[in-house]
Scaffold this motif. Structure first.
Motif, mmCIF file in Angstrom:
data_model
loop_
_atom_site.group_PDB
_atom_site.id
_atom_site.type_symbol
_atom_site.label_atom_id
_atom_site.label_comp_id
_atom_site.label_asym_id
_atom_site.label_seq_id
_atom_site.Cartn_x
_atom_site.Cartn_y
_atom_site.Cartn_z
ATOM 1 N N THR A 256 4.224 8.092 2.757
ATOM 2 C CA THR A 256 4.604 6.849 2.086
ATOM 3 C C THR A 256 6.095 6.560 2.254
ATOM 4 O O THR A 256 6.492 5.405 2.454
ATOM 5 C CB THR A 256 4.236 6.906 0.590
ATOM 6 O OG1 THR A 256 4.782 8.109 0.008
ATOM 7 C CG2 THR A 256 2.733 6.911 0.409
ATOM 8 N N GLY A 257 6.926 7.607 2.191
ATOM 9 C CA GLY A 257 8.361 7.400 2.355
ATOM 10 C C GLY A 257 8.723 6.942 3.753
ATOM 11 O O GLY A 257 9.499 5.990 3.934
ATOM 12 N N VAL A 258 8.163 7.612 4.763
ATOM 13 C CA VAL A 258 8.450 7.237 6.153
ATOM 14 C C VAL A 258 7.957 5.819 6.435
ATOM 15 O O VAL A 258 8.640 5.018 7.096
ATOM 16 C CB VAL A 258 7.810 8.253 7.116
ATOM 17 C CG1 VAL A 258 7.863 7.743 8.554
ATOM 18 C CG2 VAL A 258 8.508 9.606 7.010
ATOM 19 N N THR B 43 0.829 -1.208 0.000
ATOM 20 C CA THR B 43 0.000 0.000 0.000
ATOM 21 C C THR B 43 0.859 1.252 0.000
ATOM 22 O O THR B 43 0.627 2.184 -0.787
ATOM 23 C CB THR B 43 -0.930 -0.002 1.229
ATOM 24 O OG1 THR B 43 -1.859 -1.093 1.111
ATOM 25 C CG2 THR B 43 -1.702 1.307 1.335
ATOM 26 N N PHE B 44 1.866 1.292 0.837
ATOM 27 C CA PHE B 44 2.672 2.509 0.962
ATOM 28 C C PHE B 44 3.693 2.647 -0.160
ATOM 29 O O PHE B 44 3.840 3.721 -0.743
ATOM 30 C CB PHE B 44 3.355 2.534 2.328
ATOM 31 C CG PHE B 44 2.397 2.674 3.469
ATOM 32 C CD1 PHE B 44 1.764 3.882 3.714
ATOM 33 C CD2 PHE B 44 2.092 1.596 4.287
ATOM 34 C CE1 PHE B 44 0.859 4.024 4.756
ATOM 35 C CE2 PHE B 44 1.194 1.724 5.333
ATOM 36 C CZ PHE B 44 0.574 2.939 5.564
ATOM 37 N N MET B 45 4.397 1.564 -0.485
ATOM 38 C CA MET B 45 5.466 1.723 -1.487
ATOM 39 C C MET B 45 4.900 1.935 -2.885
ATOM 40 O O MET B 45 5.447 2.706 -3.672
ATOM 41 C CB MET B 45 6.420 0.527 -1.443
ATOM 42 C CG MET B 45 5.820 -0.818 -1.751
ATOM 43 S SD MET B 45 7.011 -2.143 -1.363
ATOM 44 C CE MET B 45 6.087 -3.589 -1.874
ATOM 45 N N ASN B 46 3.774 1.303 -3.222
ATOM 46 C CA ASN B 46 3.220 1.490 -4.561
ATOM 47 C C ASN B 46 2.520 2.837 -4.695
ATOM 48 O O ASN B 46 2.640 3.510 -5.725
ATOM 49 C CB ASN B 46 2.253 0.356 -4.896
ATOM 50 C CG ASN B 46 2.268 0.011 -6.371
ATOM 51 O OD1 ASN B 46 3.321 -0.174 -6.966
ATOM 52 N ND2 ASN B 46 1.114 -0.056 -6.985
ATOM 53 N N LEU B 47 1.793 3.254 -3.653
ATOM 54 C CA LEU B 47 1.178 4.588 -3.692
ATOM 55 C C LEU B 47 2.245 5.669 -3.753
ATOM 56 O O LEU B 47 2.063 6.696 -4.412
ATOM 57 C CB LEU B 47 0.282 4.798 -2.471
ATOM 58 C CG LEU B 47 -1.196 4.458 -2.640
ATOM 59 C CD1 LEU B 47 -1.940 4.652 -1.325
ATOM 60 C CD2 LEU B 47 -1.846 5.307 -3.729
ATOM 61 N N GLY B 48 3.357 5.452 -3.068
ATOM 62 C CA GLY B 48 4.458 6.415 -3.138
ATOM 63 C C GLY B 48 5.005 6.543 -4.542
ATOM 64 O O GLY B 48 5.265 7.651 -5.031
ATOM 65 N N ALA B 49 5.191 5.396 -5.227
ATOM 66 C CA ALA B 49 5.684 5.434 -6.603
ATOM 67 C C ALA B 49 4.716 6.169 -7.515
ATOM 68 O O ALA B 49 5.120 6.994 -8.360
ATOM 69 C CB ALA B 49 5.920 4.009 -7.109
ATOM 70 N N PHE B 50 3.422 5.918 -7.362
ATOM 71 C CA PHE B 50 2.436 6.616 -8.189
ATOM 72 C C PHE B 50 2.321 8.092 -7.820
ATOM 73 O O PHE B 50 1.984 8.920 -8.669
ATOM 74 C CB PHE B 50 1.075 5.923 -8.088
ATOM 75 C CG PHE B 50 0.934 4.746 -9.016
ATOM 76 C CD1 PHE B 50 0.825 4.933 -10.386
ATOM 77 C CD2 PHE B 50 0.932 3.461 -8.523
ATOM 78 C CE1 PHE B 50 0.715 3.862 -11.250
ATOM 79 C CE2 PHE B 50 0.824 2.360 -9.377
ATOM 80 C CZ PHE B 50 0.710 2.567 -10.745
ATOM 81 N N ALA B 51 2.613 8.419 -6.565
ATOM 82 C CA ALA B 51 2.622 9.834 -6.183
ATOM 83 C C ALA B 51 3.714 10.588 -6.920
ATOM 84 O O ALA B 51 3.513 11.713 -7.400
ATOM 85 C CB ALA B 51 2.798 9.966 -4.672
#
Length: 495
Positions: free
Chosen positions: A460-462, A340-348
């Motif tokens: 997402t990074g943290v 959830t966090f790493m993929n949303l971060g990439a799309f962000a």
């Protein structure tokens, strides 16, 4: 669910009164609604803690004649859906202004889709599961085609609608056969009566047909090969923030429903569906990874990457028998959390590249990003390395527990195949990293981030780094959601 519905209806009403320059209030209202809903879920969570402190064993809070099962499994997924939706709202705020599509119904549909996801996670009746699935799906169809002046968005929505309707019909047919065979729509009663039926008729053709139809519908929703055709086109054509939302929240909802159905209702048929899952998992890893290698569009590349990750998670379901060894299910829930966090971060990061004259979703658009926006480039590298499963980032733990479960259950060949494809995944993720760090920038215009996007990237990074470095609490949360005490290997790992 009720709070999200009320806030979604409120957004539709308020949007009529807002001038164009105040449309951002719709996003703020959506965030407030998600916060209220999270607080309500927190009250349920607190009720479990109070019961545990008193020494009272509470398996679940049930409602609507047992069709709604508010157990710890559902609460875990509720938090996951709300977190994914909140980050997606933050990513969407400036993006919709650039696209000139800043309408209130966008956020209302997002909240309605989360309500459907909650029904899928908490449903213990096949009727409620199907209603939740369709509420989520119909809302998502509209969100995929929300860029009305973009032909790619229109085409993606139409393909998604047609294939989604087709798969929903097959899924409903399978569920109706199970109802006909067992005489019940409750998953617990279906499991009990299936056990009796296959004891009398081990290879009942009606049961086999029902299993194949139901599995087809479930595998479509998580985009497993060969039911993945909708994902690359839908991901590419949808608004980039919705692509990120679909890749994590919609996929997590599909997994919640799949685990409910397979481990609760259809567990007596495990000997039938495990060979099917082995074939599908290997085909999914193969198709997703090999197709991702050839992509030049970052959204399509991450779409095929998402398909490959589904293959890894299916291995977790293969490796767990639901009773004696639950490491595979633990691995799936951890995988969904970190994904959830790493993929949303990439799309962000991809969303932030969208400007008036630049779409920003080609790998070439990443060229020289480090020299224009070093912070974003470093964050993107972190997300890519995490997706590849490189320690000490969060994505490592998802793959670690998958492979651990496979080794514990003697699936050594599947574990070897998974490790091999993880190496392939590292190759195509590094293509994006090479473009950011090694190539000169084509467009010298700097990348400007709004406060909402900065907050989304920070969260997402943290989370991606924090879960990787300090996994103890999150492993405990997953064990709690399954009602498990820590297994020996987890306890030793944490020590």
């Amino acid at each position: 669910m009720l709070l999200l519905t009320l806030f979604a209806l409120g957004i539709l009403l308020i949007d009529l009164l807002l001038p164009k320059e105040w449309k951002r209030l719709n996003a703020i209202t959506a965030l407030i609604g998600l916060a209220f809903s999270a607080a309500a879920v927190g009250k349920l969570h607190y009720a479990y803690r109070i019961a545990e402190q008193k020494g009272t064993s509470v398996a679940a809070f049930t409602g609507f004649l047992g069709s709604l099962m508010m157990d710890r499994f559902a609460i875990y997924f509720f938090y996951l859906f709300l977190a994914g939706a909140a980050i997606a709202v933050l990513i969407s705020m400036r993006y919709l202004e650039i696209e000139h599509e800043n309408h209130g119904e966008f956020y209302a549909l997002m909240l309605f889709s989360v309500v459907g996801m909650m029904c899928m996670a908490a449903g213990y009746d096949i009727v409620l599961l199907f209603i939740g699935l369709e509420l989520m799906a119909i809302s998502t169809y509209v969100l995929v085609g929300f860029l009305r002046r973009d032909k790619r968005s229109n085409e993606a929505a139409l393909k998604y609608l047609l294939l989604g309707a087709f798969s929903s019909g097959i899924f409903a047919y399978g569920l109706s056969l199970f109802y006909g065979v067992t005489g019940s729509t409750n998953l617990g009663e279906i499991a009990q009566r299936l056990q009796e039926r296959i004891a009398a008729r081990p290879n009942d053709p009606v049961v086999v047909l029902a299993l194949l139809a139901t599995a087809t519908g479930l595998l479509f929703k998580i985009a497993a090969v060969p039911f993945h055709q909708w994902a690359p086109d839908a991901y590419e054509g949808a608004p980039t923030s919705i692509t990120g939302f679909m890749s994590v929240a919609v996929k997590a909802a599909g997994w919640a429903m799949l685990l409910r159905v397979f481990l609760a209702g259809l567990y007596p048929l495990r000997s039938m569906y495990v060979p099917l899952l082995i074939f599908v998992s290997v085909a999914t890893m193969t198709g997703g990874n090999l197709a991702a290698i050839t992509q030049s569009n970052t959204k399509r590349l991450l779409a095929y990457s998402s398909i490959a990750h589904v293959g890894y998670m299916l291995l977790g379901l293969v490796a767990s028998d639901g009773t004696n060894n639950s490491t595979g299910i633990v691995a799936i829930l951890i995988y969904l959390l970190v994904y959830t966090f790493m993929n949303l971060g990439a799309f962000a990061v991809i969303t932030s590249l969208r400007r008036r004259h630049v779409i920003g979703d080609e790998i070439d658009d990443m060229n020289g990003l480090y020299f224009k926006a070093p912070t974003e480039a470093i964050l993107m590298l972190v997300f890519l390395l995490s997706l590849a499963g490189i320690p000490p980032l969060a994505g490592f733990w998802g793959k670690y527990f998958i492979f651990l479960a496979l080794i514990q259950t003697g699936h050594y060949i599947l574990a070897a195949i998974g490790v091999l494809y993880a190496v392939v995944g590292l190759y195509y993720y590094m293509r994006i990293a090479s473009a950011m760090l090694m190539k000169p920038a084509v467009d010298p215009e700097p990348v400007r981030l709004g406060p909402a996007m900065q907050l989304a990237l920070t969260i997402t990074g943290v989370a991606t780094v924090g879960i990787g470095l300090f996994p103890n609490f999150f492993i405990w949360v997953v064990n709690w959601s399954l009602g498990l005490t820590q297994a020996t290997h987890v306890a030793s790992l944490l020590r």
